[in-house]
Enzyme design. Structure first.
Site, mmCIF file in Angstrom:
data_model
loop_
_atom_site.group_PDB
_atom_site.id
_atom_site.type_symbol
_atom_site.label_atom_id
_atom_site.label_comp_id
_atom_site.label_asym_id
_atom_site.label_seq_id
_atom_site.Cartn_x
_atom_site.Cartn_y
_atom_site.Cartn_z
ATOM 1 N N LYS A 122 10.887 32.493 33.836
ATOM 2 C CA LYS A 122 12.039 33.164 34.314
ATOM 3 C C LYS A 122 13.242 32.782 33.898
ATOM 4 C CE LYS A 122 9.163 35.158 38.161
ATOM 5 N NZ LYS A 122 9.306 36.699 37.736
ATOM 6 N N HIS A 134 3.793 31.746 34.975
ATOM 7 C CA HIS A 134 4.777 32.560 34.315
ATOM 8 C C HIS A 134 6.042 32.385 35.149
ATOM 9 C CE1 HIS A 134 2.928 34.834 37.742
ATOM 10 N NE2 HIS A 134 4.186 35.110 38.002
ATOM 11 N N ARG A 168 -15.902 41.925 26.247
ATOM 12 C CA ARG A 168 -17.332 42.354 26.644
ATOM 13 C C ARG A 168 -17.310 43.952 26.365
ATOM 14 N NH1 ARG A 168 -17.797 38.589 31.172
ATOM 15 N NH2 ARG A 168 -19.080 36.950 30.670
ATOM 16 N N LYS A 196 2.525 37.835 51.633
ATOM 17 C CA LYS A 196 2.309 38.982 51.481
ATOM 18 C C LYS A 196 2.813 39.930 52.433
ATOM 19 C CE LYS A 196 -1.294 38.747 47.559
ATOM 20 N NZ LYS A 196 -0.090 39.219 46.670
ATOM 21 N N LYS A 216 -3.549 30.094 35.189
ATOM 22 C CA LYS A 216 -3.840 29.771 36.510
ATOM 23 C C LYS A 216 -4.974 30.674 36.959
ATOM 24 C CE LYS A 216 -0.862 31.948 39.710
ATOM 25 N NZ LYS A 216 -1.976 32.428 40.844
ATOM 26 N N GLU A 247 6.465 38.384 48.995
ATOM 27 C CA GLU A 247 6.187 39.733 48.628
ATOM 28 C C GLU A 247 6.019 40.786 49.631
ATOM 29 O OE1 GLU A 247 3.008 39.294 45.391
ATOM 30 O OE2 GLU A 247 2.765 37.432 46.587
ATOM 31 N N HIS A 266 3.028 27.823 41.652
ATOM 32 C CA HIS A 266 4.499 28.183 41.558
ATOM 33 C C HIS A 266 5.481 27.393 42.190
ATOM 34 C CE1 HIS A 266 2.422 31.356 39.297
ATOM 35 N NE2 HIS A 266 2.516 32.219 40.232
#
Length: 514
Positions: free
Chosen positions: A209, A205, A66, A367, A175, A243, A267
């Site tokens: 790996k 993704h 857009r 996280k 996803k 993470e 994942h």
């Protein structure tokens, strides 16, 4: 102790691998071309493929979004993205000059039929100018709510079917594939009302790996491990995706998703399927994906009464990471002050089949944890007769590290030099960065390359997506009906809530935090 795959003196100078044969000529249309995913991942991945001669000499990339910008402005944004975000290949002015000629941009509203007519005209012109053979790849890099309308409009504009017998049309869907079983089924129905299943590439993704792909080679190309890969020799499996980052700029998305939807449903369950699958009859998309779906369908369903015992949720509070104080999730910009969104989830799974009966699999992701790491850790059972009864013996571990440094480690006991019989655990380590002379491809480059070549082995299928949601729907329902724990329940910089430790401790096990 280090055991490289080749003699160090014979290792070649590090180089970037090049494709022996390029993919078919094609036009690649990126919906959401002005967005973060395109800048950070897709353009660098496509540039990487071009630098490695994996793309055909004739190709075209059309950005569709857009936001108003010219072709030249789009090219400038792409160049800046490459200089800022490319991790796997250095910027080369010569490669960029050739690559930039393939880039163009089309302004359009996702709901406007006229925009798709303009897109069809652009693709026809590119076919003539560049002799692309009518091959087209559509990439949905937009927010998920835009998927249905884009899919429908592609169908109405007659862009969803191949132009001829020798051409192909494919679509990559990012996803999340729905929010639950019902929405995943609705998305699959919409996709398959316009495209055939063999045209649809649902991308994860993680499966691009190197170590994830190497897991298949490790298991099925080495006779030494297959006899041990079962309930007789494996005590349990741990899969961790940790993470150190917080929610960053994704609060709007994360508040509606949470760790279970964002990480575990896709994942981690994909990794479970690869770890636990039976050997496929041959290495192709149909055989591999058939074996993966069998694993997902064999995971013991979560009963409502057992969810609280088998699944742990958490949310990070203020803490310290890297010597710096960081705020809690509820203090992040865009997050509600009383949010009950989970930033951590741990679960115990059981696979009810002959190979894995009575072997628990423990999954966790979160996280603001103590260290960034993604790994699959397999603990083997102890020797049946303990000869060295008065000496401490650690279990044997096989650890596949996915990030930050990809590699495989095997631990075992060895005698320390000296007059006394003392045993110490040592490791045999294989690291991609030291064992091979070639740099690995980025995950997105690997998967884009596979899609352009028509190889769906590392992509998800409709039945697999729905099987994963069917497994986790009872957990989501239980959480919706049950008050959340007192959040926050773990400090940033820790390894998660105490309840996650207890998930293993009650079985006499512990998380591997090394």
């Amino acid at each position: 102790m280090s055991m490289p795959d080749t003699n160090i003196a014979e290792q070649p100078t590090r180089r970037r691998p090049r494709c022996e044969m390029p993919a078919d000529p094609a036009a690649i249309v990126i919906f959401g071309a002005s967005g973060d995913l395109t800048r950070r991942k897709l353009i660098p991945a496509l540039y990487e493929l071009a630098a490695a001669a994996c793309l055909a000499p004739r190709f075209a990339i059309v950005g569709f979004a857009r936001s108003r910008m010219s072709d030249d402005e789009f090219r400038r944004q792409c160049e800046e993205a490459l200089r800022t975000h490319s991790e796997s290949v250095e910027f080369d002015a010569g490669v960029w000059q050739e690559f930039s000629r393939s880039l163009s941009y089309l302004v359009g509203d996702y709901e406007a039929p006229e925009a798709y007519r303009q897109l069809a005209e652009r693709l026809e012109a590119l076919d003539r100018e560049r002799q692309l053979g009518g091959n087209r790849l559509f990439y949905l890099a937009t927010p998920p709510q835009a998927y249905p309308v884009i899919i429908e409009q592609l169908g109405r504009a007659c862009l969803a079917r191949p132009k001829g017998e020798t051409s192909w049309t494919r679509i990559i869907v990012e996803k999340p594939f729905g929010r639950d079983l019902s929405s995943a089924r609705a998305l699959n129905q919409k996709l398959l009302s316009v495209f055939e299943e063999d045209q649809v590439y649902r991308i994860d993704h993680y499966l691009g790996k190197e170590t994830v792909q190497n897991l298949l080679v490790f298991r099925f190309a080495n006779g030494i491990f297959e006899p041990l890969w079962n309930r007789n020799y494996i005590d349990h499996v741990q899969i961790t995706a940790a993470e150190t980052l917080g929610v960053e700029r994704r609060a709007a998305f994360y508040e509606t998703a949470g760790a279970l939807r964002d990480m575990l449903q896709n994942h981690l369950l994909q990794l479970v399927a690869l770890v636990a699958m039976e050997p496929p009859a041959k290495f192709d998309a149909l055989a591999v994906r058939n074996e993966k779906i069998k694993v997902l369908q064999s995971i013991r369903p979560f009963e409502s009464a057992e969810v609280a015992r088998q699944v742990v949720r958490g949310q990070y509070g203020p803490g310290t990471l890297g010597g710096k104080r960081v705020v809690g999730y509820r203090q992040e910009q865009g997050v509600k002050a009383d949010s009950t969104t989970e930033t951590f989830v741990a679960a115990q799974l059981w696979i009810d089949n002959w190979r894995w009966a009575d072997v628990p699999l423990y999954l966790r992701t979160g996280k603001r944890l103590a260290r960034r790491t993604t790994q699959i850790a397999v603990q083997f059972r102890r020797a049946p007769h303990i000869v060295f009864r008065h000496r401490k013996l650690d279990p044997n571990w096989l650890v596949l590290n996915l990030q930050p440094e990809e590699g495989i480690s095997l631990s075992f006991g060895a005698k320390l030099p000296g007059p006394e019989l003392q045993i110490q655990t040592v490791n045999m380590d294989f690291r991609y960065s030291t064992a091979f002379g070639a740099e690995g491809s980025s995950a997105y480059a690997t998967l884009l390359n596979d899609c352009l070549r028509g190889d769906a082995t590392l992509f998800d299928r409709a039945d697999s997506v729905e099987a994963a949601w069917a497994l986790l729907d009872p957990v989501l329902r239980y959480w919706a009906e049950t008050p959340a724990p007192e959040f926050p329940n773990y400090a940033a910089g820790s390894w998660g809530p105490q309840a996650a430790e207890e998930l293993l401790e009650r079985d006499g096990r512990h998380w591997r935090n090394a």
